[in-house]
Enzyme design. Structure first.
Site, short mmCIF file in Angstrom:
data_model
loop_
_atom_site.label_atom_id
_atom_site.label_comp_id
_atom_site.label_asym_id
_atom_site.label_seq_id
_atom_site.Cartn_x
_atom_site.Cartn_y
_atom_site.Cartn_z
N SER A 7 0.83 -1.21 0.00
CA SER A 7 0.00 0.00 0.00
C SER A 7 0.86 1.26 0.00
O SER A 7 0.33 2.37 0.05
CB SER A 7 -0.92 0.00 1.23
OG SER A 7 -0.16 -0.17 2.41
N ASN B 81 -2.16 -2.45 13.47
CA ASN B 81 -3.61 -2.25 13.43
C ASN B 81 -4.03 -0.98 14.15
O ASN B 81 -4.86 -0.22 13.65
CB ASN B 81 -4.33 -3.47 14.03
CG ASN B 81 -4.05 -4.73 13.23
OD1 ASN B 81 -3.53 -4.65 12.12
ND2 ASN B 81 -4.39 -5.88 13.80
N THR C 269 -40.01 25.34 -10.41
CA THR C 269 -40.25 23.99 -9.92
C THR C 269 -40.40 23.16 -11.19
O THR C 269 -40.88 23.68 -12.21
CB THR C 269 -41.55 23.89 -9.07
OG1 THR C 269 -42.65 24.31 -9.88
CG2 THR C 269 -41.49 24.75 -7.82
N HIS C 270 -39.95 21.94 -11.18
CA HIS C 270 -39.94 21.10 -12.39
C HIS C 270 -39.16 21.76 -13.53
O HIS C 270 -39.40 21.48 -14.69
CB HIS C 270 -41.37 20.80 -12.87
CG HIS C 270 -42.30 20.38 -11.77
ND1 HIS C 270 -42.50 19.06 -11.42
CD2 HIS C 270 -43.06 21.11 -10.91
CE1 HIS C 270 -43.36 19.00 -10.42
NE2 HIS C 270 -43.70 20.23 -10.07
N SER D 145 -13.67 26.14 -27.65
CA SER D 145 -13.74 24.94 -28.47
C SER D 145 -12.64 25.00 -29.51
O SER D 145 -12.33 26.09 -30.02
CB SER D 145 -15.10 24.85 -29.15
OG SER D 145 -15.01 24.04 -30.31
N LYS E 45 -17.60 29.42 -29.14
CA LYS E 45 -17.99 28.71 -27.92
C LYS E 45 -17.27 29.16 -26.67
O LYS E 45 -16.09 29.48 -26.69
CB LYS E 45 -17.72 27.21 -28.09
CG LYS E 45 -18.63 26.57 -29.11
CD LYS E 45 -19.91 26.07 -28.50
CE LYS E 45 -19.66 24.73 -27.86
NZ LYS E 45 -20.87 24.14 -27.34
N ASN F 27 -17.38 27.31 -22.95
CA ASN F 27 -17.99 26.15 -22.29
C ASN F 27 -17.76 26.16 -20.78
O ASN F 27 -16.68 26.54 -20.31
CB ASN F 27 -17.42 24.86 -22.88
CG ASN F 27 -17.83 24.67 -24.32
OD1 ASN F 27 -18.91 25.06 -24.72
ND2 ASN F 27 -16.92 24.10 -25.11
N GLU G 96 -19.12 21.54 -15.24
CA GLU G 96 -19.41 20.15 -15.65
C GLU G 96 -18.54 19.17 -14.86
O GLU G 96 -19.00 18.09 -14.45
CB GLU G 96 -19.14 19.99 -17.14
CG GLU G 96 -20.11 20.78 -18.01
CD GLU G 96 -19.62 20.87 -19.44
OE1 GLU G 96 -19.91 19.96 -20.21
OE2 GLU G 96 -18.92 21.84 -19.78
N TYR H 201 -9.67 -6.42 12.90
CA TYR H 201 -9.03 -5.93 11.67
C TYR H 201 -9.03 -6.99 10.58
O TYR H 201 -8.80 -8.18 10.85
CB TYR H 201 -7.58 -5.50 11.97
CG TYR H 201 -6.86 -5.03 10.72
CD1 TYR H 201 -6.96 -3.70 10.29
CD2 TYR H 201 -6.09 -5.90 9.95
CE1 TYR H 201 -6.31 -3.27 9.13
CE2 TYR H 201 -5.44 -5.48 8.80
CZ TYR H 201 -5.56 -4.16 8.40
OH TYR H 201 -4.93 -3.74 7.26
N GLN I 205 -7.42 -1.94 4.31
CA GLN I 205 -6.36 -1.17 3.67
C GLN I 205 -6.90 -0.38 2.47
O GLN I 205 -6.31 0.62 2.07
CB GLN I 205 -5.24 -2.13 3.23
CG GLN I 205 -4.10 -1.48 2.49
CD GLN I 205 -2.90 -2.40 2.40
OE1 GLN I 205 -2.19 -2.60 3.38
NE2 GLN I 205 -2.69 -2.99 1.23
N LYS J 242 -8.07 3.83 2.25
CA LYS J 242 -7.34 5.10 2.08
C LYS J 242 -7.51 5.74 0.72
O LYS J 242 -7.73 6.95 0.61
CB LYS J 242 -5.87 4.86 2.38
CG LYS J 242 -5.63 4.69 3.86
CD LYS J 242 -4.26 4.10 4.14
CE LYS J 242 -4.35 3.14 5.30
NZ LYS J 242 -5.08 1.89 5.01
N1 ARG Z 1 -1.21 -1.26 5.53
C1 ARG Z 1 -2.15 -1.72 6.48
C2 ARG Z 1 -3.49 -1.00 6.31
O1 ARG Z 1 -3.51 0.00 5.70
C3 ARG Z 1 -1.65 -1.53 7.86
C4 ARG Z 1 -2.20 -2.48 8.85
C5 ARG Z 1 -1.69 -3.81 8.57
N2 ARG Z 1 -2.04 -4.72 9.60
C6 ARG Z 1 -2.00 -6.04 9.42
N3 ARG Z 1 -2.36 -6.79 10.39
N4 ARG Z 1 -1.61 -6.57 8.28
O2 ARG Z 1 -4.51 -1.42 6.80
#
Ligand code: ARG
Length: 457
Positions: A20, A107, A152-153, A274, A280, A282, A287, A314, A319, A322
């Site tokens: 990651s 974790n 409205t509408h 354009s 044009k 735009n 958008e 966990y 993971q 993110k």
């Molecule tokens: N890269 C992991 C995550 O984003 C970190 C936690 C990993 N923990 C584990 N028990 N493998 O969740």
């Protein structure tokens, strides 16, 4: 990091699916702050020596600078930000680095890093929303009496003012801020020290690390601490609702800026041309705001779906939280900045708005209200009489106020000349003085209300 139990390394595919670091390196500041707070606490509790804690701190600060300055080499073999930092720490300071992970797991580490990050991002979002509100309030003040059609509408309904329309979005953005602030309050708890899932036997002080990292208090359940991603979900939910509001405004800007409407003209700064059609202009930014909303809403649905079947505590599925959040943060920040810019820059074509406000018999309700007020007709009957007046005007292809008095009198003999005074769009908006109504004086009062609220913050 776990060489003891393993005879061989991971396959290339395992490494690719597992790593990651390409995205979670974005958590380096939070990761390092968390580790500094954790090691200081370990030393204060006598779990590691003060000397080791000082070494660890020095090493982490150096790593912070290396990453800041782009001198750090991230490695996929070290999987994520936590292990990249720890591996480098070990290269820098040797054996003391191995004591940092006492009474901690990745974790709780990732949970605290990510909470810190989302909390900051939520603060940024709150501030960006405030800027949008300020821009909208400015335009509302300027256009408190600029009459436009209310729809409205998407059919002309009753005249409103452009200022009132701007303040409708202020209400939405203020609720968005409320949601973000609520989410911040709830996420303001530190999961650090929950360790892998069960807590730890070491005499750690979780209140101390919580305070050092700027959290109100530590979380109360170790299992929940490492498996909870509500903070990310709440952030994404607030972000999605915010984006949905931006998208509606963006859609209005797209419609208003067509030559057919011609209510607003976008500045060159927020439009494109354009490559083939020289005439044009735009509304690409608007958008794209509309489109980014699809993406942000998608992030919420993605994370909800990732989380929905996970047993405690966990699982590595988490993971995937993110990238969804990072993507939403980046795109929402851009969308907000673009909308704020467009709102501040757009030129309002007040004549066009006013002309359109009068079209489509938009003051018919005012006529019906006059019949109720002046002649004592029940509203339902007044509605019917007015409907016949509209049909008459439509048949002759004229506006309501162009119907001669004698014709109106065929509908009700008691109608007088005074009725014409309520048929103009200005009279119509000026009459809407009920609390929350569109009358220019109301709009000005609401502008004052928002200015006071903003300055009281
Ligand atoms: N890269 C992991 C995550 O984003 C970190 C936690 C990993 N923990 C584990 N028990 N493998 O969740």
């Amino acid at each position: 990091m776990w060489g003891g139990r393993f005879a061989s390394g991971p396959s290339a595919i395992m490494e690719a699916i597992n790593a990651s670091i390409s995205f979670d390196k974005r958590l380096y500041r939070e990761d390092i702050a968390g580790s500094i707070a954790h090691s200081a606490m370990l030393a204060a509790q006598g779990i590691i020596s003060q000397g080791d804690a000082a070494e660890i701190r020095r090493g982490l600060e150096q790593i912070h600078d290396e990453i800041d300055e782009g001198r750090f080499e991230f490695s996929v073999a070290h999987e994520d930000i936590h292990m990249n930092v720890e591996a480098r720490l070990s290269a820098l300071i040797g054996p003391a680095a191995g004591r940092l992970h006492t009474a901690r797991s990745r974790n709780d580490q990732v949970a605290v890093d990510f909470r810190l990050f989302v909390k900051n991002a939520a603060g940024d979002l709150d501030r960006a929303l405030r800027l949008l509100i300020e821009a909208l309030v400015d335009r509302a003040e300027e256009h408190a009496a600029t009459v436009m059609p209310g729809f409205t509408h998407l059919q002309a309904a009753q005249p409103v003012t452009f200022g009132h329309h701007c303040l409708a979005y202020v209400e939405m953005a203020a609720r968005d801020r409320g949601r973000v602030q609520d989410a911040i309050r709830r996420m303001d708890e530190s999961p650090l020290g929950a360790a892998a899932l069960a807590g730890t036997g070491f005499p750690i002080d979780r209140h101390r690390t919580a305070e050092a990292l700027g959290f109100r208090e530590p979380t109360r359940n170790s299992l929940d601490s490492v498996s909870d991603r509500d903070f990310a979900l709440e952030f994404l939910a607030a972000a999605s609702i915010t984006a949905t509001h931006l998208s509606r405004l963006a859609e209005e800007i797209v419609i208003w800026s067509t030559p057919q409407f011609d209510f607003v003209r976008l500045s060159d700064a927020f439009s494109t041309g354009s490559s083939i059609m020289p005439q044009k202009k735009n509304p690409d930014a608007a958008e794209l705001v509309r489109a980014k909303t699809g993406r942000i809403n998608g992030s919420l649905v993605a994370l909800l779906t990732i989380m929905k079947g996970l047993p405690l505590s966990y699982s590595k599925d988490m993971q995937e939280d993110k990238e969804q959040v990072f993507d939403a943060i980046d795109n929402l920040a851009l969308a907000l900045a673009a909308v704020t810019g467009m709102v501040s820059d757009l030129q309002v074509n007040a004549e066009k708005m006013r002309a359109a406000a009068g079209a489509g018999f938009s003051t018919a309700t005012d006529l019906a209200d006059w019949l109720v007020r002046e002649l004592g007709l029940p509203f339902r009957e007044a509605h019917h009489v007015t409907g016949r007046a509209v049909a008459m005007a439509e048949e002759r292809r004229v506006a309501l106020e162009a119907l001669p008095l004698e014709d109106l009198r065929q509908l009700d003999g008691r109608i007088t000349n005074a009725i014409y005074s309520v048929l103009s769009v200005d009279a119509s908006v000026a009459s809407r003085t009920s609390f929350g109504g569109t009358a220019p004086d109301n709009v000005r009062a609401q502008v004052r209300h928002w200015r006071e609220r903003l300055s009281a913050e």
